[in-house]
Write a protein that holds these residues in place. Structure first.
Motif, PDB file in Angstrom:
ATOM      1  N   VAL A  57      15.387  19.195 -21.708  1.00  0.00           N
ATOM      2  CA  VAL A  57      15.885  18.190 -22.645  1.00  0.00           C
ATOM      3  C   VAL A  57      16.658  18.932 -23.723  1.00  0.00           C
ATOM      4  O   VAL A  57      16.115  19.781 -24.429  1.00  0.00           O
ATOM      5  N   LEU A  58      17.940  18.634 -23.803  1.00  0.00           N
ATOM      6  CA  LEU A  58      18.819  19.312 -24.757  1.00  0.00           C
ATOM      7  C   LEU A  58      18.791  18.628 -26.120  1.00  0.00           C
ATOM      8  O   LEU A  58      18.681  17.403 -26.207  1.00  0.00           O
ATOM      9  N   ASN A  59      18.917  19.413 -27.161  1.00  0.00           N
ATOM     10  CA  ASN A  59      19.099  18.872 -28.502  1.00  0.00           C
ATOM     11  C   ASN A  59      20.606  18.715 -28.682  1.00  0.00           C
ATOM     12  O   ASN A  59      21.297  19.628 -29.126  1.00  0.00           O
ATOM     13  N   THR A  60      21.108  17.553 -28.319  1.00  0.00           N
ATOM     14  CA  THR A  60      22.555  17.341 -28.288  1.00  0.00           C
ATOM     15  C   THR A  60      23.196  17.456 -29.669  1.00  0.00           C
ATOM     16  O   THR A  60      24.351  17.838 -29.776  1.00  0.00           O
ATOM     17  N   ALA A  61      22.454  17.141 -30.717  1.00  0.00           N
ATOM     18  CA  ALA A  61      23.004  17.238 -32.067  1.00  0.00           C
ATOM     19  C   ALA A  61      23.361  18.684 -32.415  1.00  0.00           C
ATOM     20  O   ALA A  61      24.274  18.933 -33.203  1.00  0.00           O
ATOM     21  N   LYS A  62      22.662  19.638 -31.833  1.00  0.00           N
ATOM     22  CA  LYS A  62      22.956  21.055 -32.091  1.00  0.00           C
ATOM     23  C   LYS A  62      24.149  21.549 -31.265  1.00  0.00           C
ATOM     24  O   LYS A  62      24.754  22.549 -31.594  1.00  0.00           O
ATOM     25  N   ILE A  63      24.455  20.837 -30.174  1.00  0.00           N
ATOM     26  CA  ILE A  63      25.521  21.277 -29.275  1.00  0.00           C
ATOM     27  C   ILE A  63      26.881  20.810 -29.772  1.00  0.00           C
ATOM     28  O   ILE A  63      27.795  21.604 -29.921  1.00  0.00           O
ATOM     29  N   GLU A  64      27.003  19.510 -30.000  1.00  0.00           N
ATOM     30  CA  GLU A  64      28.251  18.966 -30.550  1.00  0.00           C
ATOM     31  C   GLU A  64      28.030  17.532 -30.997  1.00  0.00           C
ATOM     32  O   GLU A  64      27.101  16.871 -30.551  1.00  0.00           O
ATOM     33  N   GLU A  65      28.892  17.083 -31.864  1.00  0.00           N
ATOM     34  CA  GLU A  65      28.805  15.712 -32.339  1.00  0.00           C
ATOM     35  C   GLU A  65      29.178  14.764 -31.207  1.00  0.00           C
ATOM     36  O   GLU A  65      30.077  15.040 -30.418  1.00  0.00           O
ATOM     37  N   SER A  66      28.455  13.661 -31.125  1.00  0.00           N
ATOM     38  CA  SER A  66      28.745  12.666 -30.103  1.00  0.00           C
ATOM     39  C   SER A  66      28.186  11.324 -30.557  1.00  0.00           C
ATOM     40  O   SER A  66      27.415  11.255 -31.506  1.00  0.00           O
ATOM     41  N   ILE A  67      28.620  10.293 -29.863  1.00  0.00           N
ATOM     42  CA  ILE A  67      28.049   8.970 -30.090  1.00  0.00           C
ATOM     43  C   ILE A  67      27.546   8.434 -28.758  1.00  0.00           C
ATOM     44  O   ILE A  67      28.044   8.806 -27.692  1.00  0.00           O
ATOM     45  N   THR A  68      26.555   7.577 -28.851  1.00  0.00           N
ATOM     46  CA  THR A  68      26.018   6.918 -27.672  1.00  0.00           C
ATOM     47  C   THR A  68      26.364   5.447 -27.762  1.00  0.00           C
ATOM     48  O   THR A  68      26.231   4.825 -28.818  1.00  0.00           O
ATOM     49  N   VAL A  69      26.812   4.915 -26.630  1.00  0.00           N
ATOM     50  CA  VAL A  69      27.213   3.514 -26.561  1.00  0.00           C
ATOM     51  C   VAL A  69      26.515   2.882 -25.358  1.00  0.00           C
ATOM     52  O   VAL A  69      26.479   3.480 -24.279  1.00  0.00           O
ATOM     53  N   PHE A  70      25.964   1.718 -25.561  1.00  0.00           N
ATOM     54  CA  PHE A  70      25.446   0.954 -24.436  1.00  0.00           C
ATOM     55  C   PHE A  70      26.496  -0.081 -24.072  1.00  0.00           C
ATOM     56  O   PHE A  70      26.898  -0.884 -24.916  1.00  0.00           O
ATOM     57  N   SER A  71      26.954  -0.015 -22.838  1.00  0.00           N
ATOM     58  CA  SER A  71      27.984  -0.944 -22.355  1.00  0.00           C
ATOM     59  C   SER A  71      27.358  -1.920 -21.372  1.00  0.00           C
ATOM     60  O   SER A  71      26.760  -1.505 -20.376  1.00  0.00           O
ATOM     61  N   PHE A  72      27.500  -3.183 -21.675  1.00  0.00           N
ATOM     62  CA  PHE A  72      27.005  -4.244 -20.809  1.00  0.00           C
ATOM     63  C   PHE A  72      28.192  -4.736 -19.994  1.00  0.00           C
ATOM     64  O   PHE A  72      29.197  -5.174 -20.556  1.00  0.00           O
ATOM     65  N   LYS A 138      30.855  -5.543 -22.869  1.00  0.00           N
ATOM     66  CA  LYS A 138      30.454  -5.628 -24.278  1.00  0.00           C
ATOM     67  C   LYS A 138      29.758  -4.332 -24.625  1.00  0.00           C
ATOM     68  O   LYS A 138      29.032  -3.760 -23.809  1.00  0.00           O
ATOM     69  N   SER A 139      29.968  -3.882 -25.845  1.00  0.00           N
ATOM     70  CA  SER A 139      29.452  -2.577 -26.246  1.00  0.00           C
ATOM     71  C   SER A 139      28.569  -2.680 -27.475  1.00  0.00           C
ATOM     72  O   SER A 139      28.831  -3.463 -28.381  1.00  0.00           O
ATOM     73  N   ALA A 140      27.532  -1.859 -27.479  1.00  0.00           N
ATOM     74  CA  ALA A 140      26.657  -1.717 -28.638  1.00  0.00           C
ATOM     75  C   ALA A 140      26.616  -0.234 -28.976  1.00  0.00           C
ATOM     76  O   ALA A 140      26.306   0.596 -28.112  1.00  0.00           O
ATOM     77  N   PHE A 141      26.954   0.117 -30.196  1.00  0.00           N
ATOM     78  CA  PHE A 141      27.044   1.503 -30.637  1.00  0.00           C
ATOM     79  C   PHE A 141      25.747   1.923 -31.321  1.00  0.00           C
ATOM     80  O   PHE A 141      25.261   1.224 -32.211  1.00  0.00           O
ATOM     81  N   VAL A 142      25.201   3.032 -30.908  1.00  0.00           N
ATOM     82  CA  VAL A 142      23.955   3.522 -31.479  1.00  0.00           C
ATOM     83  C   VAL A 142      24.230   4.081 -32.867  1.00  0.00           C
ATOM     84  O   VAL A 142      25.070   4.971 -33.034  1.00  0.00           O
ATOM     85  N   LEU A 143      23.538   3.557 -33.869  1.00  0.00           N
ATOM     86  CA  LEU A 143      23.686   4.033 -35.242  1.00  0.00           C
ATOM     87  C   LEU A 143      22.658   5.106 -35.569  1.00  0.00           C
ATOM     88  O   LEU A 143      22.927   6.025 -36.341  1.00  0.00           O
TER      89      LEU A 143
END
Length: 155
Positions: A57-72, A138-143
């Protein structure tokens, strides 16, 4: 029919799920057993498919900035072959980290990880929207990520 796991199997799986690097000797000590039967159980659990693989399990915040989106995603038509085609296409997209066939208002739920909103816009426009038979996306952006676990509640 589901195969049965006994209490020791479940205990081994709980330990390995928390830390896949736990060695048979340590598991045996935790369970009050000897190393050999624990090792044999682990091998059986692997062989029978209860343990599919071991991962990091990677600590993605340490690797690079990213956003997660849930797409329906809904398709225009829900014919089996069209759904299969969508699944095959989505499996090729590196940005899609999880894909589920769902019931209800939408046909699929995608977990998408991209660098930023512009990258998601490009992904949605150039990859998803260009697939045949796409109806609605439809998209929901993880805050904020409150919990992210691959934990399976072994009873």
């Amino acid at each position: 029919m589901l195969e049965k796991l006994d209490g020791i199997d479940r205990a081994i799986l709980r330990i390995l799920e928390k830390d896949a690097k736990t060695v048979a000797k340590s598991i045996a000590e935790q369970l009050g057993l000897t190393k050999t039967p624990v090792y044999e159980r682990i091998k059986r659990l692997e062989k029978e498919g209860f343990i599919q693989n071991y991962t990091v399990v990677l600590n993605t915040a340490k690797i690079e900035e990213s956003i997660t989106v849930f797409s329906f995603v809904s398709l225009d038509a829900q014919k089996g072959s069209l759904m299969d085609d969508f699944l095959l296409s989505v499996a090729e997209f590196n940005e899609v980290t999880e894909c589920y066939v769902v019931g209800g208002e939408f046909d699929f739920l995608l977990k998408v990880t991209v660098k930023n909103l512009d990258a998601y816009y490009d992904f949605a426009k150039m990859r998803i929207a260009t697939l045949p038979n796409i109806g609605v996306v439809k998209s929901a952006f993880v805050l904020n990520e409150a919990k992210n676990s691959h934990h399976f509640p072994l009873l």
